[in-house]
Write a protein that holds these residues in place. Structure first.
Motif, PDB file in Angstrom:
ATOM      1  N   VAL A   1       0.725  -1.294  -0.104  1.00 33.51           N
ATOM      2  CA  VAL A   1      -0.169   0.125   0.054  1.00 33.51           C
ATOM      3  C   VAL A   1       0.831   1.385  -0.118  1.00 33.51           C
ATOM      4  CG1 VAL A   1      -1.682   1.248   1.428  1.00 33.51           C
ATOM      5  CG2 VAL A   1      -1.964  -1.155   1.175  1.00 33.51           C
ATOM      6  N   PHE A   2       2.014   1.242   0.986  1.00 33.92           N
ATOM      7  CA  PHE A   2       2.801   2.284   0.795  1.00 33.92           C
ATOM      8  C   PHE A   2       3.421   2.751  -0.422  1.00 33.92           C
ATOM      9  CE2 PHE A   2       7.318   4.090   1.482  1.00 33.92           C
ATOM     10  CZ  PHE A   2       6.843   5.233   2.116  1.00 33.92           C
ATOM     11  N   HIS A   3       3.926   1.575  -1.253  1.00 39.51           N
ATOM     12  CA  HIS A   3       4.384   1.743  -2.525  1.00 39.51           C
ATOM     13  C   HIS A   3       3.353   2.254  -3.366  1.00 39.51           C
ATOM     14  CE1 HIS A   3       8.601   0.853  -1.342  1.00 39.51           C
ATOM     15  NE2 HIS A   3       8.026  -0.330  -0.859  1.00 39.51           N
ATOM     16  N   LYS A   4       2.401   1.891  -3.484  1.00 34.81           N
ATOM     17  CA  LYS A   4       1.107   2.380  -4.173  1.00 34.81           C
ATOM     18  C   LYS A   4       0.875   3.644  -4.031  1.00 34.81           C
ATOM     19  CE  LYS A   4      -3.554   1.256  -5.791  1.00 34.81           C
ATOM     20  NZ  LYS A   4      -4.429   0.499  -5.753  1.00 34.81           N
ATOM     21  N   LEU A   5       0.864   4.199  -2.955  1.00 33.78           N
ATOM     22  CA  LEU A   5       0.786   5.482  -2.504  1.00 33.78           C
ATOM     23  C   LEU A   5       1.726   6.706  -3.084  1.00 33.78           C
ATOM     24  CD1 LEU A   5      -0.766   5.219   1.042  1.00 33.78           C
ATOM     25  CD2 LEU A   5      -2.004   5.712  -0.874  1.00 33.78           C
ATOM     26  N   ILE A   6       2.971   6.003  -3.071  1.00 38.00           N
ATOM     27  CA  ILE A   6       4.063   6.753  -3.277  1.00 38.00           C
ATOM     28  C   ILE A   6       3.929   7.037  -4.889  1.00 38.00           C
ATOM     29  CG2 ILE A   6       6.506   6.848  -3.925  1.00 38.00           C
ATOM     30  CD1 ILE A   6       7.071   5.707  -1.128  1.00 38.00           C
ATOM     31  N   GLY A   7       3.631   5.991  -5.654  1.00 37.10           N
ATOM     32  CA  GLY A   7       3.345   6.122  -6.914  1.00 37.10           C
ATOM     33  C   GLY A   7       2.238   7.149  -7.544  1.00 37.10           C
ATOM     34  N   LEU A   8       1.064   7.145  -6.646  1.00 34.62           N
ATOM     35  CA  LEU A   8       0.005   8.018  -6.804  1.00 34.62           C
ATOM     36  C   LEU A   8       0.411   9.351  -6.739  1.00 34.62           C
ATOM     37  CD1 LEU A   8      -2.949   5.761  -5.337  1.00 34.62           C
ATOM     38  CD2 LEU A   8      -2.306   6.334  -7.749  1.00 34.62           C
ATOM     39  N   ALA A   9       1.546   9.413  -5.603  1.00 33.92           N
ATOM     40  CA  ALA A   9       1.806  10.800  -5.431  1.00 33.92           C
ATOM     41  C   ALA A   9       2.635  11.424  -6.326  1.00 33.92           C
ATOM     42  CB  ALA A   9       2.215  10.955  -3.541  1.00 33.92           C
ATOM     43  N   GLY A  10       3.365  10.712  -6.719  1.00 32.30           N
ATOM     44  CA  GLY A  10       4.332  10.756  -7.727  1.00 32.30           C
ATOM     45  C   GLY A  10       5.589  11.565  -7.315  1.00 32.30           C
ATOM     46  N   VAL A  11       5.976  11.062  -6.050  1.00 35.82           N
ATOM     47  CA  VAL A  11       7.335  11.372  -5.451  1.00 35.82           C
ATOM     48  C   VAL A  11       8.040  10.162  -5.554  1.00 35.82           C
ATOM     49  CG1 VAL A  11       6.001  12.734  -3.758  1.00 35.82           C
ATOM     50  CG2 VAL A  11       6.257  10.246  -3.305  1.00 35.82           C
ATOM     51  N   PRO A  12       9.474  10.449  -5.327  1.00 32.43           N
ATOM     52  CA  PRO A  12      10.664   9.427  -5.429  1.00 32.43           C
ATOM     53  C   PRO A  12      10.259   8.331  -4.541  1.00 32.43           C
ATOM     54  CG  PRO A  12      11.549  11.843  -5.122  1.00 32.43           C
ATOM     55  CD  PRO A  12      10.076  11.992  -4.960  1.00 32.43           C
ATOM     56  N   ARG A  13      10.605   7.117  -4.919  1.00 34.70           N
ATOM     57  CA  ARG A  13      10.332   5.878  -4.296  1.00 34.70           C
ATOM     58  C   ARG A  13      11.390   5.717  -3.383  1.00 34.70           C
ATOM     59  NH1 ARG A  13       7.750   0.980  -5.840  1.00 34.70           N
ATOM     60  NH2 ARG A  13       8.704  -1.008  -4.706  1.00 34.70           N
ATOM     61  N   ILE A  14      10.881   5.584  -2.290  1.00 29.82           N
ATOM     62  CA  ILE A  14      11.688   5.273  -0.881  1.00 29.82           C
ATOM     63  C   ILE A  14      11.278   4.057  -0.172  1.00 29.82           C
ATOM     64  CG2 ILE A  14      12.457   7.845  -0.623  1.00 29.82           C
ATOM     65  CD1 ILE A  14      10.415   7.825   1.697  1.00 29.82           C
ATOM     66  N   ARG A  15      11.799   3.543   0.717  1.00 34.51           N
ATOM     67  CA  ARG A  15      11.549   2.463   1.513  1.00 34.51           C
ATOM     68  C   ARG A  15      10.733   3.282   2.691  1.00 34.51           C
ATOM     69  NH1 ARG A  15      16.718   0.149   3.787  1.00 34.51           N
ATOM     70  NH2 ARG A  15      17.072   2.180   3.793  1.00 34.51           N
ATOM     71  N   LEU A  16       9.841   2.413   3.515  1.00 31.13           N
ATOM     72  CA  LEU A  16       9.072   2.820   4.671  1.00 31.13           C
ATOM     73  C   LEU A  16      10.024   3.267   5.840  1.00 31.13           C
ATOM     74  CD1 LEU A  16       6.452   3.469   5.854  1.00 31.13           C
ATOM     75  CD2 LEU A  16       6.142   0.887   6.544  1.00 31.13           C
ATOM     76  N   HIS A  17      11.269   2.515   5.803  1.00 30.09           N
ATOM     77  CA  HIS A  17      11.953   2.933   6.835  1.00 30.09           C
ATOM     78  C   HIS A  17      12.778   4.007   6.382  1.00 30.09           C
ATOM     79  CE1 HIS A  17      15.053   1.702  10.076  1.00 30.09           C
ATOM     80  NE2 HIS A  17      15.985   2.038   9.344  1.00 30.09           N
ATOM     81  N   ASP A  18      12.740   4.330   5.459  1.00 28.57           N
ATOM     82  CA  ASP A  18      13.684   5.681   5.200  1.00 28.57           C
ATOM     83  C   ASP A  18      12.850   6.963   5.694  1.00 28.57           C
ATOM     84  OD1 ASP A  18      15.632   4.511   3.672  1.00 28.57           O
ATOM     85  OD2 ASP A  18      14.828   4.489   1.835  1.00 28.57           O
ATOM     86  N   LEU A  19      11.308   6.520   5.600  1.00 26.01           N
ATOM     87  CA  LEU A  19      10.513   7.575   6.122  1.00 26.01           C
ATOM     88  C   LEU A  19      10.621   7.697   7.652  1.00 26.01           C
ATOM     89  CD1 LEU A  19       8.225   9.494   4.873  1.00 26.01           C
ATOM     90  CD2 LEU A  19       6.684   7.776   5.191  1.00 26.01           C
ATOM     91  N   ARG A  20      10.567   6.764   8.362  1.00 25.67           N
ATOM     92  CA  ARG A  20      11.014   6.658   9.529  1.00 25.67           C
ATOM     93  C   ARG A  20      12.293   7.274  10.173  1.00 25.67           C
ATOM     94  NH1 ARG A  20      10.309   3.104  14.292  1.00 25.67           N
ATOM     95  NH2 ARG A  20      12.543   2.688  15.195  1.00 25.67           N
ATOM     96  N   HIS A  21      13.081   7.240   9.244  1.00 25.78           N
ATOM     97  CA  HIS A  21      14.374   7.803   9.559  1.00 25.78           C
ATOM     98  C   HIS A  21      14.182   9.353   9.212  1.00 25.78           C
ATOM     99  CE1 HIS A  21      19.024   8.114  10.298  1.00 25.78           C
ATOM    100  NE2 HIS A  21      19.038   8.925   9.086  1.00 25.78           N
ATOM    101  N   THR A  22      13.727   9.767   8.252  1.00 26.64           N
ATOM    102  CA  THR A  22      13.511  11.189   7.980  1.00 26.64           C
ATOM    103  C   THR A  22      12.717  11.928   9.013  1.00 26.64           C
ATOM    104  OG1 THR A  22      13.488  10.475   5.690  1.00 26.64           O
ATOM    105  CG2 THR A  22      12.572  12.877   6.307  1.00 26.64           C
ATOM    106  N   SER A  23      11.618  11.035   9.660  1.00 22.20           N
ATOM    107  CA  SER A  23      10.882  11.910  10.698  1.00 22.20           C
ATOM    108  C   SER A  23      11.671  12.018  12.020  1.00 22.20           C
ATOM    109  CB  SER A  23       9.608  10.629  10.796  1.00 22.20           C
ATOM    110  OG  SER A  23       9.084  11.291  12.132  1.00 22.20           O
ATOM    111  N   ALA A  24      12.322  10.843  12.358  1.00 27.25           N
ATOM    112  CA  ALA A  24      13.154  10.995  13.281  1.00 27.25           C
ATOM    113  C   ALA A  24      14.520  12.178  13.315  1.00 27.25           C
ATOM    114  CB  ALA A  24      13.932   9.868  13.567  1.00 27.25           C
ATOM    115  N   SER A  25      14.816  12.174  12.183  1.00 31.65           N
ATOM    116  CA  SER A  25      15.771  13.271  11.799  1.00 31.65           C
ATOM    117  C   SER A  25      15.545  14.618  11.961  1.00 31.65           C
ATOM    118  CB  SER A  25      16.410  13.227  10.733  1.00 31.65           C
ATOM    119  OG  SER A  25      17.211  11.766  10.516  1.00 31.65           O
ATOM    120  N   LEU A  26      14.055  14.909  11.357  1.00 36.64           N
ATOM    121  CA  LEU A  26      13.409  15.948  11.492  1.00 36.64           C
ATOM    122  C   LEU A  26      13.010  16.466  12.840  1.00 36.64           C
ATOM    123  CD1 LEU A  26      11.318  15.850   8.412  1.00 36.64           C
ATOM    124  CD2 LEU A  26      13.295  17.282   8.642  1.00 36.64           C
ATOM    125  N   LEU A  27      12.415  15.412  13.892  1.00 32.30           N
ATOM    126  CA  LEU A  27      12.123  15.680  15.251  1.00 32.30           C
ATOM    127  C   LEU A  27      13.385  16.145  15.871  1.00 32.30           C
ATOM    128  CD1 LEU A  27       9.803  12.799  15.897  1.00 32.30           C
ATOM    129  CD2 LEU A  27       9.057  15.264  15.802  1.00 32.30           C
TER     130      LEU A  27
END
Length: 81
Positions: free
Chosen positions: A2-28
């Motif tokens: 589902v995550f990869h499908k949403l990324i495709g629909l959003a038209g954003v670069p393909r990343i792993r779900l773990h990358d999103l977690r890392h980005t979130s933590a880094s921003l916090l």
């Protein structure tokens, strides 16, 4: 899937779900959220693990704090004169 499908629909670069977690933590961390809070959000029982993983972000904050202190001392020295 589902995550990869949403990324495709959003038209954003393909990343792993773990990358999103890392980005979130880094921003916090970068926003100054206490490391203990970030660790709890990530499910880390020990905040030292979080610090080890996100040291690069934490180090940037330390440098910014040092610059701020330096500026403060310069301003204080000007006022004393």
């Amino acid at each position: 899937k589902v995550f990869h499908k949403l990324i495709g629909l959003a038209g954003v670069p393909r990343i792993r779900l773990h990358d999103l977690r890392h980005t979130s933590a880094s921003l916090l961390v970068r926003q100054g959220i206490p490391i203990k809070v970030v660790a709890e959000r990530l499910g880390h029982q020990d905040a030292s693990l979080t610090l080890r993983i996100y040291t690069h972000v934490y180090e940037e904050q330390r440098k910014e704090a040092a610059l701020t202190l330096n500026d403060l001392l310069k301003d204080t020295a000007k006022q004393v004169r």
